[in-house]
Design a protein around this motif. Structure first.
Motif, PDB file in Angstrom:
ATOM      1  N   LYS A 177       0.785  -1.236   0.000  1.00 57.02           N
ATOM      2  CA  LYS A 177       0.000   0.000   0.000  1.00 57.02           C
ATOM      3  C   LYS A 177       0.819   1.289   0.000  1.00 57.02           C
ATOM      4  O   LYS A 177       0.482   2.246  -0.689  1.00 57.02           O
ATOM      5  N   TYR A 178       1.894   1.315   0.785  1.00 50.74           N
ATOM      6  CA  TYR A 178       2.660   2.550   0.971  1.00 50.74           C
ATOM      7  C   TYR A 178       4.041   2.454   0.325  1.00 50.74           C
ATOM      8  O   TYR A 178       4.788   1.508   0.582  1.00 50.74           O
ATOM      9  N   GLU A 179       4.386   3.433  -0.506  1.00 48.99           N
ATOM     10  CA  GLU A 179       5.700   3.480  -1.132  1.00 48.99           C
ATOM     11  C   GLU A 179       6.610   4.428  -0.363  1.00 48.99           C
ATOM     12  O   GLU A 179       6.271   5.589  -0.149  1.00 48.99           O
ATOM     13  N   VAL A 180       7.775   3.932   0.027  1.00 49.59           N
ATOM     14  CA  VAL A 180       8.729   4.711   0.809  1.00 49.59           C
ATOM     15  C   VAL A 180       9.452   5.717  -0.083  1.00 49.59           C
ATOM     16  O   VAL A 180       9.858   5.399  -1.195  1.00 49.59           O
ATOM     17  N   LYS A 181       9.623   6.942   0.441  1.00 54.55           N
ATOM     18  CA  LYS A 181      10.437   7.954  -0.229  1.00 54.55           C
ATOM     19  C   LYS A 181      11.721   8.105   0.581  1.00 54.55           C
ATOM     20  O   LYS A 181      11.685   8.472   1.748  1.00 54.55           O
ATOM     21  N   PHE A 182      12.867   7.812  -0.040  1.00 55.63           N
ATOM     22  CA  PHE A 182      14.113   7.756   0.720  1.00 55.63           C
ATOM     23  C   PHE A 182      14.780   9.107   0.934  1.00 55.63           C
ATOM     24  O   PHE A 182      15.509   9.299   1.885  1.00 55.63           O
ATOM     25  N   ASN A 183      14.585  10.057   0.058  1.00 51.77           N
ATOM     26  CA  ASN A 183      15.141  11.406   0.234  1.00 51.77           C
ATOM     27  C   ASN A 183      16.653  11.392   0.461  1.00 51.77           C
ATOM     28  O   ASN A 183      17.194  12.200   1.229  1.00 51.77           O
ATOM     29  N   GLY A 184      17.327  10.430  -0.192  1.00 50.56           N
ATOM     30  CA  GLY A 184      18.788  10.398  -0.146  1.00 50.56           C
ATOM     31  C   GLY A 184      19.401   9.761   1.080  1.00 50.56           C
ATOM     32  O   GLY A 184      20.628   9.723   1.212  1.00 50.56           O
ATOM     33  N   ASP A 185      18.596   9.261   2.004  1.00 52.42           N
ATOM     34  CA  ASP A 185      19.137   8.676   3.235  1.00 52.42           C
ATOM     35  C   ASP A 185      18.537   7.288   3.424  1.00 52.42           C
ATOM     36  O   ASP A 185      17.388   7.143   3.822  1.00 52.42           O
ATOM     37  N   TRP A 186      19.324   6.253   3.151  1.00 54.94           N
ATOM     38  CA  TRP A 186      18.811   4.878   3.220  1.00 54.94           C
ATOM     39  C   TRP A 186      18.421   4.488   4.639  1.00 54.94           C
ATOM     40  O   TRP A 186      17.409   3.826   4.848  1.00 54.94           O
ATOM     41  N   ASN A 187      19.224   4.889   5.620  1.00 51.68           N
ATOM     42  CA  ASN A 187      18.925   4.508   7.010  1.00 51.68           C
ATOM     43  C   ASN A 187      17.672   5.204   7.530  1.00 51.68           C
ATOM     44  O   ASN A 187      16.874   4.609   8.248  1.00 51.68           O
ATOM     45  N   ALA A 188      17.471   6.452   7.127  1.00 51.36           N
ATOM     46  CA  ALA A 188      16.242   7.149   7.494  1.00 51.36           C
ATOM     47  C   ALA A 188      15.049   6.457   6.845  1.00 51.36           C
ATOM     48  O   ALA A 188      13.962   6.380   7.418  1.00 51.36           O
ATOM     49  N   GLY A 189      15.292   5.928   5.641  1.00 52.12           N
ATOM     50  CA  GLY A 189      14.235   5.185   4.952  1.00 52.12           C
ATOM     51  C   GLY A 189      13.826   3.940   5.719  1.00 52.12           C
ATOM     52  O   GLY A 189      12.655   3.549   5.725  1.00 52.12           O
ATOM     53  N   MET A 190      14.779   3.297   6.397  1.00 53.64           N
ATOM     54  CA  MET A 190      14.451   2.116   7.191  1.00 53.64           C
ATOM     55  C   MET A 190      13.568   2.488   8.378  1.00 53.64           C
ATOM     56  O   MET A 190      12.701   1.717   8.782  1.00 53.64           O
ATOM     57  N   LYS A 191      13.779   3.684   8.924  1.00 56.03           N
ATOM     58  CA  LYS A 191      12.911   4.162  10.008  1.00 56.03           C
ATOM     59  C   LYS A 191      11.486   4.339   9.473  1.00 56.03           C
ATOM     60  O   LYS A 191      10.507   3.987  10.148  1.00 56.03           O
ATOM     61  N   THR A 192      11.386   4.873   8.261  1.00 57.65           N
ATOM     62  CA  THR A 192      10.068   5.035   7.644  1.00 57.65           C
ATOM     63  C   THR A 192       9.415   3.675   7.413  1.00 57.65           C
ATOM     64  O   THR A 192       8.219   3.505   7.653  1.00 57.65           O
ATOM     65  N   VAL A 193      10.205   2.700   6.965  1.00 57.42           N
ATOM     66  CA  VAL A 193       9.690   1.338   6.775  1.00 57.42           C
ATOM     67  C   VAL A 193       9.084   0.822   8.075  1.00 57.42           C
ATOM     68  O   VAL A 193       7.967   0.284   8.085  1.00 57.42           O
ATOM     69  N   ASP A 194       9.811   0.983   9.167  1.00 58.46           N
ATOM     70  CA  ASP A 194       9.324   0.494  10.467  1.00 58.46           C
ATOM     71  C   ASP A 194       8.024   1.181  10.869  1.00 58.46           C
ATOM     72  O   ASP A 194       7.096   0.543  11.387  1.00 58.46           O
ATOM     73  N   GLU A 195       7.939   2.477  10.624  1.00 57.32           N
ATOM     74  CA  GLU A 195       6.731   3.210  10.989  1.00 57.32           C
ATOM     75  C   GLU A 195       5.549   2.777  10.126  1.00 57.32           C
ATOM     76  O   GLU A 195       4.412   2.676  10.612  1.00 57.32           O
TER      77      GLU A 195
END
Length: 228
Positions: A177-195
């Motif tokens: 359902k939800y597509e992650v936007k990484f905004n140039g930071d892969w580790n921050a993207g993992m936080k978004t994945v968890d949320e």
């Protein structure tokens, strides 16, 4: 003291809310949901390409992070196929998935394709390369590559790419359902994945899974592997 405690709790709550993933900034909602491979769990789906520099950098991050996923969450990876020439690499990805060697083989495949410019899309080249590898069970990977359904799995990757109009890599989708936007930071993207995993769990009314228990001995690790 009690009043201070109330104010502190409120401040922490506001801070947590401010740091939560934001639609449009950290993720977008798909117009057309993607069915999960396992409907009773929460899927983190990555569309990637072995040829992609961004996928090359994301791969070690997302593989490491996937090891921390709750018991109700899993990682699924699909190679994009934008043109027939990409089916060769999709076959490699399908073999990696089917053999269960994602964590062992993926780093070597990325290095061969992206760094060493080896044409693993060619069947003979792939098998010669695989036979020479020592970091994973090459025989197991080649057997998966030569299996009857390998080409079918690669074609399914092509169908997924076209059906859901995957236009860039890496594309990471949570819960179909939800597509992650990484905004140039892969580790921050993992936080978004968890949320987003937590968001999907809440939306579905799923019970929070029991925390993973760290294994303290080699024997315990062997026992866990035997019971999977």
């Amino acid at each position: 003291m009690k009043l201070k405690t109330v104010f502190l709790a409120a401040a922490l709550a506001l801070t947590a809310h401010a740091q939560a993933a934001t639609e449009g900034k950290d993720y977008t909602v798909l117009a057309k949901p993607i069915p999960q491979a396992q409907a009773d769990k929460i899927e983190v789906l990555e569309f990637f390409g072995y040829f992609c520099v961004h996928c090359y950098h994301l791969d070690p991050v997302i593989l490491k992070h996937a090891k921390t996923f709750p018991r109700d969450t899993y990682l699924r990876t699909e190679h994009v196929v934008w043109q027939p020439e990409m089916l060769g690499l999709a076959r490699v990805a399908a073999a990696v998935n089917a053999s269960g060697l994602k964590y062992q083989a993926n780093p070597a495949v990325f290095k061969a394709v992206y760094e060493q410019k080896i044409n693993l899309a060619d069947s003979n080249t792939f098998k010669q390369w695989a036979k020479a590898q020592k970091s994973f069970d090459s025989g197991k990977l080649i057997a998966a590559y030569d299996s009857a359904n390998n080409q079918t799995l690669a074609k399914k990757m092509e169908e997924l790419t076209n059906t859901y109009q995957i236009s860039g890599t890496p594309t990471v989708i949570v819960g179909g359902k939800y597509e992650v936007k990484f905004n140039g930071d892969w580790n921050a993207g993992m936080k978004t994945v968890d949320e987003l995993v937590a968001k999907i769990r809440a939306e579905r009314g799923m019970k929070a899974p029991a925390p993973r228990v760290a294994l303290k001995s080699k024997g315990a690790s062997v026992a866990k592997s035997a019971n999977r």
